[in-house]
Design a protein around this motif. Sequence first.
Motif: not given
Lengths: 172, 275
Positions: A114, A172, B110-111, B157, B173-174, B177-178, B180-181, B184-185, B189-190
């Motif tokens: 990803y 992923d 993961g973290d 994804e 978890s994807h 990420k989605r 998060r993107d 960011l857009a 940024k946090d």
Amino acid sequence: MKRSRSLLLFFLPFIIFTYVSFVVFQKACDHAMNVQAEKKIPFSHKTHVEKYGAADCETCHMYAGNGRFKGLPTVADCKMCHDGNTAKEKAMFAGFKDSDVPWTSYAQQPDLVYFSHIAVMKNEKTARCASCHGDKGHSTTTSKIKGKMPMGQCMDCHDALKISNACMVCHD
Amino acid sequence: MAQEKKKESAMKRRWGMAIDLDKCTGCGQCQVACSQENNIPLFEDDSELLKRVVFLDVMKVTNDRDRAAQYPNVKTAFIPKMCQQCSGNDPKNPKPPCVSVCPVVATDVGDDGVVSQVWSRCIGCRYCQASCPYEARQFNWWKPEYEGSFKESLNPEVSVASRGTIVKCTFCSHIWKRERDKMLARGVKDINAVQYTPACVSGCPTGAMVFGDLNDPASEVSRLAKTDRAFRLVHTIDTWDEAKKKEAQAKKDYPNPKVYYLSSQQWLRDMMRFK
């Protein structure tokens, strides 16, 4: 004399077979690695950057969708600057359509990755385009920079910038 | 003793889930949503256990095992069971039972405490399946076969697992990420500002499933996890007193899962503790 000729005749099929299979496999490997991703248009990155002063890559390569992918310019994007009135431009736009040969990216990421451009570029610790794509801005073609994008390359940057390297960050 | 893995991470969240079994009607919406989201084919016959692969399993339990209950007292409940995202004794230094046995680091923590599984990396040795206390890991004995036009609606994804790999729930978890993107857009940024909801939770029609951050004391999950109704699947150590617990934890790592079940029915609580 006769003996050497018969020997040559004997080996000729093997030589031809080897040569042909070499060519075929090379073509197959190139196809698999997407080496010939060049779009056959007379486009020079260097001219656009140096002569016309395109500010940065994002002038033409915009974020697509949710920011995961960098967009590739369409004919409409070109026509924002080129009005297509001169004879040279007319000839070019006549023979160039979006539907011809699709643009192909630098490296097609495998299914399990990803990778998100916006996460890498718009974050606090930003990468530069050239970190992965090479100095594309000063090349004179649209061809792809040869090479793969191994995981080690990503992990080196993540290590250096103290970004987490947990599997789930990218996979992923 | 293995060296301590104490890394400072920007990620401050620890995702967890609370499932109210008294609210759960057993409709199976979570299972369908999960399968759709994670590219799992829907199986015609669920009784073929070898062929069947699901991340989230809705199990039916009843107090009528071996005719233990008579007619008016027979009760039924449904337990949505997925990967319990174990963290070991110390959540800050997570040691789930499956991670230590994986020979190819296909599974990792993961973290945010979510136990990841990269099924393209998996070699199919099934050690983790044997070590999992909750049978949450599934083995793909066959290549997934999608019926009809299901293949056209696959989630890009999530990678499609091949034959001979272990798959499991990764708390979607994807989706994180989605999200998060998307943040960011918008210029945020946090990464700790990113909130998300897994497919099963957003699909639940009765609101029985709640997802959130266990590190945040104000979140609904951590509030629910501290109530008296909360318990964890087959985790008897929770009912012991502190001294006994410490003594037991010194000897070995307990799973310490991050999925909490809520119920006020005593028979169900006993059953889930294998009492």
